[in-house]
Design a protein around this motif. Structure first.
Motif, PDB file in Angstrom:
ATOM      1  N   LEU A 164     -66.472 -27.197  -2.738  1.00 12.49           N
ATOM      2  CA  LEU A 164     -66.698 -28.639  -2.865  1.00 12.49           C
ATOM      3  C   LEU A 164     -68.085 -29.008  -3.368  1.00 12.49           C
ATOM      4  N   ASP A 165     -68.974 -28.030  -3.577  1.00 12.35           N
ATOM      5  CA  ASP A 165     -70.221 -28.371  -4.260  1.00 12.35           C
ATOM      6  C   ASP A 165     -70.663 -27.290  -5.254  1.00 12.35           C
ATOM      7  N   ASN A 166     -69.684 -26.578  -5.806  1.00 12.72           N
ATOM      8  CA  ASN A 166     -69.909 -25.641  -6.900  1.00 12.72           C
ATOM      9  C   ASN A 166     -68.698 -25.649  -7.819  1.00 12.72           C
ATOM     10  N   LEU A 167     -68.935 -25.340  -9.078  1.00 16.20           N
ATOM     11  CA  LEU A 167     -67.839 -25.203 -10.029  1.00 16.20           C
ATOM     12  C   LEU A 167     -67.576 -23.744 -10.367  1.00 16.20           C
ATOM     13  N   THR A 168     -68.629 -22.966 -10.530  1.00 16.28           N
ATOM     14  CA  THR A 168     -68.479 -21.563 -10.907  1.00 16.28           C
ATOM     15  C   THR A 168     -68.701 -20.672  -9.689  1.00 16.28           C
ATOM     16  N   LEU A 169     -67.706 -19.824  -9.420  1.00 20.56           N
ATOM     17  CA  LEU A 169     -67.758 -18.915  -8.286  1.00 20.56           C
ATOM     18  C   LEU A 169     -67.632 -17.474  -8.770  1.00 20.56           C
ATOM     19  N   THR A 170     -68.201 -16.550  -8.018  1.00 20.20           N
ATOM     20  CA  THR A 170     -68.095 -15.128  -8.328  1.00 20.20           C
ATOM     21  C   THR A 170     -67.001 -14.510  -7.461  1.00 20.20           C
ATOM     22  N   TYR A 171     -66.098 -13.777  -8.100  1.00 18.34           N
ATOM     23  CA  TYR A 171     -64.982 -13.124  -7.410  1.00 18.34           C
ATOM     24  C   TYR A 171     -65.204 -11.617  -7.458  1.00 18.34           C
ATOM     25  N   ASN A 172     -65.343 -11.008  -6.306  1.00 15.71           N
ATOM     26  CA  ASN A 172     -65.511  -9.562  -6.197  1.00 15.71           C
ATOM     27  C   ASN A 172     -64.260  -8.957  -5.565  1.00 15.71           C
ATOM     28  N   VAL A 173     -63.675  -7.978  -6.258  1.00 15.01           N
ATOM     29  CA  VAL A 173     -62.483  -7.294  -5.768  1.00 15.01           C
ATOM     30  C   VAL A 173     -62.909  -5.942  -5.202  1.00 15.01           C
ATOM     31  N   PHE A 174     -62.543  -5.672  -3.952  1.00 16.24           N
ATOM     32  CA  PHE A 174     -62.955  -4.440  -3.281  1.00 16.24           C
ATOM     33  C   PHE A 174     -61.746  -3.558  -2.967  1.00 16.24           C
ATOM     34  N   ARG A 175     -61.905  -2.263  -3.240  1.00 16.61           N
ATOM     35  CA  ARG A 175     -61.029  -1.246  -2.673  1.00 16.61           C
ATOM     36  C   ARG A 175     -61.810  -0.642  -1.517  1.00 16.61           C
ATOM     37  N   GLY A 176     -61.425  -0.967  -0.300  1.00 19.26           N
ATOM     38  CA  GLY A 176     -62.247  -0.589   0.842  1.00 19.26           C
ATOM     39  C   GLY A 176     -63.593  -1.278   0.743  1.00 19.26           C
ATOM     40  N   SER A 177     -64.663  -0.476   0.652  1.00 16.59           N
ATOM     41  CA  SER A 177     -66.000  -1.053   0.501  1.00 16.59           C
ATOM     42  C   SER A 177     -66.522  -0.939  -0.923  1.00 16.59           C
ATOM     43  N   LEU A 178     -65.687  -0.420  -1.840  1.00 17.71           N
ATOM     44  CA  LEU A 178     -66.102  -0.222  -3.226  1.00 17.71           C
ATOM     45  C   LEU A 178     -65.707  -1.423  -4.074  1.00 17.71           C
ATOM     46  N   ASN A 179     -66.684  -1.998  -4.754  1.00 20.59           N
ATOM     47  CA  ASN A 179     -66.411  -3.126  -5.653  1.00 20.59           C
ATOM     48  C   ASN A 179     -65.819  -2.586  -6.954  1.00 20.59           C
ATOM     49  N   VAL A 180     -64.562  -2.929  -7.224  1.00 23.92           N
ATOM     50  CA  VAL A 180     -63.899  -2.416  -8.428  1.00 23.92           C
ATOM     51  C   VAL A 180     -63.757  -3.474  -9.511  1.00 23.92           C
ATOM     52  N   GLY A 181     -64.253  -4.678  -9.261  1.00 25.63           N
ATOM     53  CA  GLY A 181     -64.194  -5.716 -10.284  1.00 25.63           C
ATOM     54  C   GLY A 181     -64.944  -6.958  -9.851  1.00 25.63           C
ATOM     55  N   SER A 182     -65.735  -7.519 -10.771  1.00 26.40           N
ATOM     56  CA  SER A 182     -66.504  -8.719 -10.469  1.00 26.40           C
ATOM     57  C   SER A 182     -66.431  -9.664 -11.666  1.00 26.40           C
ATOM     58  N   ASN A 183     -66.026 -10.923 -11.406  1.00 25.69           N
ATOM     59  CA  ASN A 183     -65.907 -11.913 -12.477  1.00 25.69           C
ATOM     60  C   ASN A 183     -66.320 -13.287 -11.974  1.00 25.69           C
ATOM     61  N   LYS A 184     -66.731 -14.125 -12.908  1.00 22.12           N
ATOM     62  CA  LYS A 184     -67.067 -15.511 -12.594  1.00 22.12           C
ATOM     63  C   LYS A 184     -66.049 -16.431 -13.255  1.00 22.12           C
ATOM     64  N   TYR A 185     -65.548 -17.388 -12.500  1.00 23.05           N
ATOM     65  CA  TYR A 185     -64.586 -18.344 -13.037  1.00 23.05           C
ATOM     66  C   TYR A 185     -64.977 -19.749 -12.592  1.00 23.05           C
ATOM     67  N   THR A 186     -64.647 -20.709 -13.433  1.00 28.01           N
ATOM     68  CA  THR A 186     -64.935 -22.113 -13.160  1.00 28.01           C
ATOM     69  C   THR A 186     -63.667 -22.831 -12.745  1.00 28.01           C
ATOM     70  N   THR A 187     -63.721 -23.528 -11.604  1.00 27.92           N
ATOM     71  CA  THR A 187     -62.547 -24.252 -11.135  1.00 27.92           C
ATOM     72  C   THR A 187     -62.959 -25.580 -10.491  1.00 27.92           C
ATOM     73  N   TYR A 188     -62.133 -26.571 -10.671  1.00 28.19           N
ATOM     74  CA  TYR A 188     -62.224 -27.835  -9.936  1.00 28.19           C
ATOM     75  C   TYR A 188     -61.110 -27.824  -8.890  1.00 28.19           C
ATOM     76  N   PHE A 189     -61.395 -28.325  -7.711  1.00 31.96           N
ATOM     77  CA  PHE A 189     -60.454 -28.118  -6.609  1.00 31.96           C
ATOM     78  C   PHE A 189     -59.104 -28.790  -6.841  1.00 31.96           C
ATOM     79  N   TRP A 190     -59.066 -29.827  -7.718  1.00 32.56           N
ATOM     80  CA  TRP A 190     -57.792 -30.511  -7.949  1.00 32.56           C
ATOM     81  C   TRP A 190     -56.921 -29.797  -8.980  1.00 32.56           C
TER      82      TRP A 190
END
Length: 509
Positions: A441-467
């Protein structure tokens, strides 16, 4: 001038804020939110009725309206002792608690302005007495002592709806036809210290709802349902000389449509910052102009115009952001804006660069039993905080009547918790990790980290509006052993807050 306490952002902060709305939004910085203030409601006392006007002097916020009592944060009527305040009150900016300022008025307040030096506060409205002393629709108090200024007593013939102060001039707008017995049609001015009438006489043919002065004092901007100034065509908005009241050429005013048989719109609020002036509008009739425009003070040229539907009652410019209080229900004309049917968005922010919607989405409601029934009605703020007044009963879903505040306290709203990912495994040792985006509710671009266990296997930034409908993204994890099971989860990061989603497990065939 309602914003009178102007606080400067650092050059770095202004640059960071400017980058977000002018192009693809960037990741939130350290505070955890991307505009000047977060969407988290900070603690403050409440009122028992609408707040129509706000102004700031130093560490004090002055509020005026229809209220007659104050009550503690989070309390419903009758749950705790209430403090008597007749139509005007003051709050500590740091704590949100009321101060001892408690003059007794016999009628509502519709306008408040504080002097640039922070020494004086002027209120206007329908009242005729203050503390039992005659005051005709306008009065001045010492900020330091809270006392009524005894020798300052202009007589305004009818409601004062708008006030602005610059230098030794108090500019007054409203429904009156005279000040101190002299003809002043809806606009006039008195001296700040002496209170005597000035020759400034723009002569509007209908009520004035908004007045503000350019930061350099060279222009006075006025708005309302009028159609002429000094007998000449100036529909709803005019830019005036600060001493003579003569109207300057103002090309941007042509962006406000003139009345038709089905639509009427008028200026509701004006705020200036630097060489820009921002103007909000409200219309009567379906699809009428309800949005905000920005113009250049020095030239009067239109810079941009936002045409969201749902009358805009209040605006406040802070750095590179323009906060707006409205009952916006359709912003499909704005890039990434919401369509009709997504509800009413009472609080929004727009970029001062191009008018596009920015990263700030708290919300209020509107009191269906109030005289206005529109939600937010007034705003005031500095670089570190924003105060909002209105006829609302709740803020962000919790009880908060009449007044609320937002600050730049680090933290901000956390992203929504992501769902568990959907996993698809192949015999070639791959796992396709599909996940839906989240919102904040007070950001547009968020970072998404995908983990297998504790290992980060993918990181991306995407822009979304909540509606917006949730989107699905995918990360491919390779080189996994056949017959083994693997567990994945998604974490969403807004620059400070990290939200961890549920686990999902899959076996490689």
């Amino acid at each position: 001038m309602k914003k009178l306490v102007l606080a400067l952002l650092t050059g770095a902060a202004v640059l960071a804020a400017a980058l977000i709305p002018s192009g693809p939004p960037v990741q939130a910085a350290t505070p955890g939110f991307a505009s000047a203030v977060s969407a988290i409601k900070q603690t403050s006392w409440q009122t028992n009725n609408s707040v129509n006007a706000l102004a700031i002097a130093g560490n004090t916020v002055f509020a005026g309206g229809l209220f007659t009592r104050l009550r503690q944060p989070g309390k419903a009527s009758g749950q705790a002792p209430e403090a008597l305040r007749s139509y005007v009150a003051a709050f500590d900016r740091t704590t949100g608690r009321p101060t001892a300022f408690a003059p007794v008025l016999n009628g509502p307040v519709y306008a408040i302005a504080t002097s640039p030096d922070g020494k004086w506060v002027v209120i206007g409205g329908d009242f005729t007495t203050v503390n039992g002393i005659r005051r005709s629709k306008i009065a001045m108090f010492s900020v330091a002592t809270g006392k009524l200024v005894a020798a300052w007593d202009p007589v305004v013939a009818a409601r004062v709806k708008a006030l602005a102060i610059y230098g030794n001039s108090v500019f007054i707008g409203g429904a009156f036809r005279a000040i101190d017995g002299a003809t002043r049609n809806r606009l006039g001015a008195v001296r700040l210290i002496q209170g005597d009438l000035l020759p400034w006489n723009p002569n509007a043919n209908n009520d004035v709802y908004a007045v503000d002065v350019a930061d350099n004092g060279t222009r006075v901007f006025v708005g309302g349902p009028f159609s002429t100034i000094n007998g000449k065509d100036h529909y709803s908005l005019a830019m005036l000389n600060n001493t003579t009241g003569a109207a300057f050429a103002f090309p941007a005013a042509a962006a406000i449509p003139k009345p038709t048989a089905t639509c009427t719109t008028r200026v509701k609020d004006i705020d200036t910052l630097g060489d820009n002036v921002y103007v909000s509008n409200g219309g009567d009739g379906g699809g009428c102009y309800d949005g905000v425009l920005a113009a250049q003070v020095s030239t009067g040229k239109l810079l941009w115009q936002n045409k969201c539907l749902g009358a805009t009652e209040a605006i406040k410019a802070i750095g590179s952001w323009l906060y707006k209080g409205s009952h916006a229900h359709n912003c499909s004309s704005s890039p990434n804006g919401f369509p009709d049917g997504t509800g009413t968005h009472y609080l929004l922010v727009e970029s001062t660069i191009n008018g596009n919607l920015g990263p700030w989405f708290p919300n209020t409601d509107a009191n269906p039993k109030s005289t206005t029934q529109v939600g937010p009605l007034a705003m005031a703020g500095t670089a570190t905080d924003l105060w909002v007044g209105g006829d609302f009963l709740h803020v962000n879903g919790t009880i908060q009547v009449g007044i609320t505040r937002f600050t730049n306290t680090p933290g901000g709203a956390a992203p929504a918790v992501p769902k568990a990912p959907t996993l698809t495994a192949t015999s070639s040792g791959r796992v396709y990790v599909s996940y839906t985006d989240s919102y904040d509710l007070d950001n547009l671009t968020l970072t998404y980290n995908v983990f297998r266990g504790s290992l980060n296997v993918g990181s991306n930034k995407y822009t979304t509006y909540f509606w917006q409908p949730r989107k699905t993204y995918q990360v491919v994890d390779r080189g996994l052993a056949r017959g083994s099971s693997y567990t994945y989860h998604v974490e969403v990061h807004d620059g400070r807050n990290i939200m961890k989603g549920a686990n999902a497990t899959v076996k490689i065939p």
